[in-house]
Structures are given as C-alpha cells and as structure tokens.
Write a protein that holds these residues in place. Sequence first.
Motif, PDB file in Angstrom:
ATOM      1  N   ASN A  75      39.027  34.308  40.076  1.00  0.00           N
ATOM      2  CA  ASN A  75      40.236  34.242  39.247  1.00  0.00           C
ATOM      3  C   ASN A  75      40.576  35.612  38.659  1.00  0.00           C
ATOM      4  OD1 ASN A  75      40.228  31.502  39.738  1.00  0.00           O
ATOM      5  ND2 ASN A  75      39.541  30.928  37.684  1.00  0.00           N
ATOM      6  N   ALA A  76      39.572  36.291  38.116  1.00  0.00           N
ATOM      7  CA  ALA A  76      39.795  37.598  37.491  1.00  0.00           C
ATOM      8  C   ALA A  76      40.294  38.614  38.516  1.00  0.00           C
ATOM      9  CB  ALA A  76      38.513  38.086  36.825  1.00  0.00           C
TER      10      ALA A  76
ATOM     11  N   SER B 214      32.229  21.533  37.111  1.00  0.00           N
ATOM     12  CA  SER B 214      31.050  22.248  36.625  1.00  0.00           C
ATOM     13  C   SER B 214      29.901  21.986  37.587  1.00  0.00           C
ATOM     14  CB  SER B 214      30.673  21.746  35.225  1.00  0.00           C
ATOM     15  OG  SER B 214      30.205  20.401  35.304  1.00  0.00           O
TER      16      SER B 214
ATOM     17  N   SER C 159      39.403  26.144  41.214  1.00  0.00           N
ATOM     18  CA  SER C 159      40.524  26.770  40.514  1.00  0.00           C
ATOM     19  C   SER C 159      41.633  26.966  41.533  1.00  0.00           C
ATOM     20  CB  SER C 159      40.126  28.106  39.882  1.00  0.00           C
ATOM     21  OG  SER C 159      39.946  29.096  40.889  1.00  0.00           O
TER      22      SER C 159
ATOM     23  N   GLU D 127      33.105  23.129  41.467  1.00  0.00           N
ATOM     24  CA  GLU D 127      34.009  23.880  40.603  1.00  0.00           C
ATOM     25  C   GLU D 127      35.226  24.284  41.434  1.00  0.00           C
ATOM     26  OE1 GLU D 127      31.076  26.023  37.339  1.00  0.00           O
ATOM     27  OE2 GLU D 127      31.593  27.115  39.163  1.00  0.00           O
TER      28      GLU D 127
ATOM     29  N   LYS E 206      35.203  31.983  38.381  1.00  0.00           N
ATOM     30  CA  LYS E 206      35.861  32.819  37.374  1.00  0.00           C
ATOM     31  C   LYS E 206      36.042  34.249  37.858  1.00  0.00           C
ATOM     32  CE  LYS E 206      35.132  30.693  32.840  1.00  0.00           C
ATOM     33  NZ  LYS E 206      34.570  30.889  31.482  1.00  0.00           N
ATOM     34  N   GLN E 207      35.095  34.749  38.621  1.00  0.00           N
ATOM     35  CA  GLN E 207      35.203  36.111  39.141  1.00  0.00           C
ATOM     36  C   GLN E 207      36.355  36.216  40.142  1.00  0.00           C
ATOM     37  OE1 GLN E 207      31.220  36.463  40.703  1.00  0.00           O
ATOM     38  NE2 GLN E 207      30.488  37.569  38.898  1.00  0.00           N
TER      39      GLN E 207
ATOM     40  N   GLU F  25      46.026  26.986  34.564  1.00  0.00           N
ATOM     41  CA  GLU F  25      45.164  26.834  33.397  1.00  0.00           C
ATOM     42  C   GLU F  25      45.045  25.379  32.932  1.00  0.00           C
ATOM     43  OE1 GLU F  25      43.531  29.267  31.967  1.00  0.00           O
ATOM     44  OE2 GLU F  25      44.506  31.124  32.628  1.00  0.00           O
TER      45      GLU F  25
ATOM     46  N   GLU G 117      40.730  27.114  33.244  1.00  0.00           N
ATOM     47  CA  GLU G 117      40.953  27.879  34.472  1.00  0.00           C
ATOM     48  C   GLU G 117      40.008  27.450  35.583  1.00  0.00           C
ATOM     49  OE1 GLU G 117      39.311  31.897  35.104  1.00  0.00           O
ATOM     50  OE2 GLU G 117      39.241  32.025  32.933  1.00  0.00           O
ATOM     51  N   VAL G 118      38.829  26.903  35.230  1.00  0.00           N
ATOM     52  CA  VAL G 118      37.899  26.355  36.218  1.00  0.00           C
ATOM     53  C   VAL G 118      37.751  24.866  35.959  1.00  0.00           C
ATOM     54  CG1 VAL G 118      35.559  26.399  37.160  1.00  0.00           C
ATOM     55  CG2 VAL G 118      36.652  28.536  36.422  1.00  0.00           C
TER      56      VAL G 118
ATOM     57  N   GLU H 164      31.000  33.554  41.386  1.00  0.00           N
ATOM     58  CA  GLU H 164      31.561  32.509  40.550  1.00  0.00           C
ATOM     59  C   GLU H 164      33.071  32.390  40.747  1.00  0.00           C
ATOM     60  OE1 GLU H 164      29.617  30.593  38.952  1.00  0.00           O
ATOM     61  OE2 GLU H 164      27.766  31.777  39.116  1.00  0.00           O
TER      62      GLU H 164
END
Length: 262
Positions: free
Chosen positions: A179-180, A199, A207, A205, A176-177, A191, A195-196, A174
């Motif tokens: 980004n983290a 969809s 970022s 998607e 988000k992963q 942001e 942050e994403v 993902e």
Amino acid sequence: MRAVQLFDNLWQDYITRLCPSADKVHQLLQEDTPLINDHIALRTFRTPQLGLDVLMKPFLAEGYQVGGEYRFAAKKLYARHLQHPDPTLPKVFISELLVDELSMPAQKLIYPLLDSVTKVASPDFLWQGRPWPLSYTDYQILAAESEYAGWLAAHGYGANHFTVSVNQLSAFDEVKQVNAHLRRHGFAINEAGGEVKGSPDVMLEQSSTLADKVEVSFDDVTAMVPGGFYEFAKRYPMADGTLYQGFVEASADKIFESTHRQ
C-alpha cells in the motif's frame, strides 16, 4: 477454450476498459518472475439467463471446482469461489446481486435489462461488457440504491478486479508495505474497514486501490464512473502447513466498496 486463454482475454478487457491503471500497478510490482494472480472477481445479477451458475460454466469446463460460498446480507449479495487443482491457476470469486431483494423501482429497471439479453455466447460473454441499453439517469437511480447494481448495469461483464499475490513478492513482506509503495506513486487505497482487511488470525489479509474512473457511453450521454480496481492478498498457512485458499466475508464486504462513487 483453455483456462489460461480465458484469463488472458479477461485481463486485456480489464486493463483496456475497466482499470487502465492496473497495467502501471503491475509494472510497479513486477519482479524477476511473472506476478502470480491470486484471484479474479466477476459480478452478475441473480437471474436464470445470467446468474452465478451461468458464469461458472466456462470455468467448470476447465476443471474448476466450487471452493466456498458466501453471503453479504447488507449488500444483498451471494457469492461462490472456484479453485482449480492446478495451484498456479487463479481462483475465481463470482458474486450475484439478489435482485428480488431490491426495491420495486430498482427491480423494474433491472429486469427489462436482463430480458433484453436473449443469448449468452459462452465464454465470450465474460468480457463482452454491457449487453443491454442503459441511460445515465437509470444508472444513477440504481447506484443510489446499490452501488453494485449501478456498477454492473453500467459496465456489464468483465473482471471487476485482478489480485496480486503478496506471498510471491520479494520486495515486500506485508500488505501495508505494498500500500505504501503504491501511495508513493500516486495511487489511492480503499480505506473502508481499514487499509488492510483481515488478519493472520483469519489467515488472509487484503487491500485494494480505489477504482479507476473510466468513460462509459450511456444511451443519452457519456460519463465518468467507477470502473475496476487492483487488489493485493496475503495468505497464511493453516494447521497442515498449506496456505488458506478461501475468502473472509467481512473483508470481502469492504473490498466491494472499492467501486463506490467518491
């Protein structure tokens, strides 16, 4: 010039002049096979000598075709994306600022810059940097009205960003992963709009990191200003099973803000 060489030249300029941190991001995400670059983005002013149609020519000469067009009314931008029949080659997202829609003071600053460019040495101009003189004061005036105008006036030509294809990664499923992972290594994520951006419903998607601060030599002073950033994209399959290849205007609108002054 072959397409691969075009992108190699753009990449070297990008990590040297516009986004030095991209090399570290690249290393953080590199796996057993070379990273797939989903797309690059280029910026320009709408003008006969340097508009979107001019920037497209080196890519069209290498077999690229227009894949879609986009409008960003609030930011006064028009864009197209190009794609190649060879799916291993990156897409190219080119936007242009509609100068005639800016205030008259901004137009009076921009048009003399463009008029000073008498010849475009295609395709080398794609990574030539700023081909016109510019004072820091004029940069600030333009950026106050349009961050895009200020960025382009300061940096000229080069890749605004490259984009890692998240679909390829085995360590992360993902956006988000990703980004983290980057946050853990000290990178700030854009942001704006969340942050994403996007969809699965719109089949894309995205970022991005916030732009590096880079040193630019203006006519009067040297100053640190926002440069380039690194983007991450995950594409979803369409009804026929192939991955969506276009862009989502609402998401791209917020990605532009990665270069806003903080």
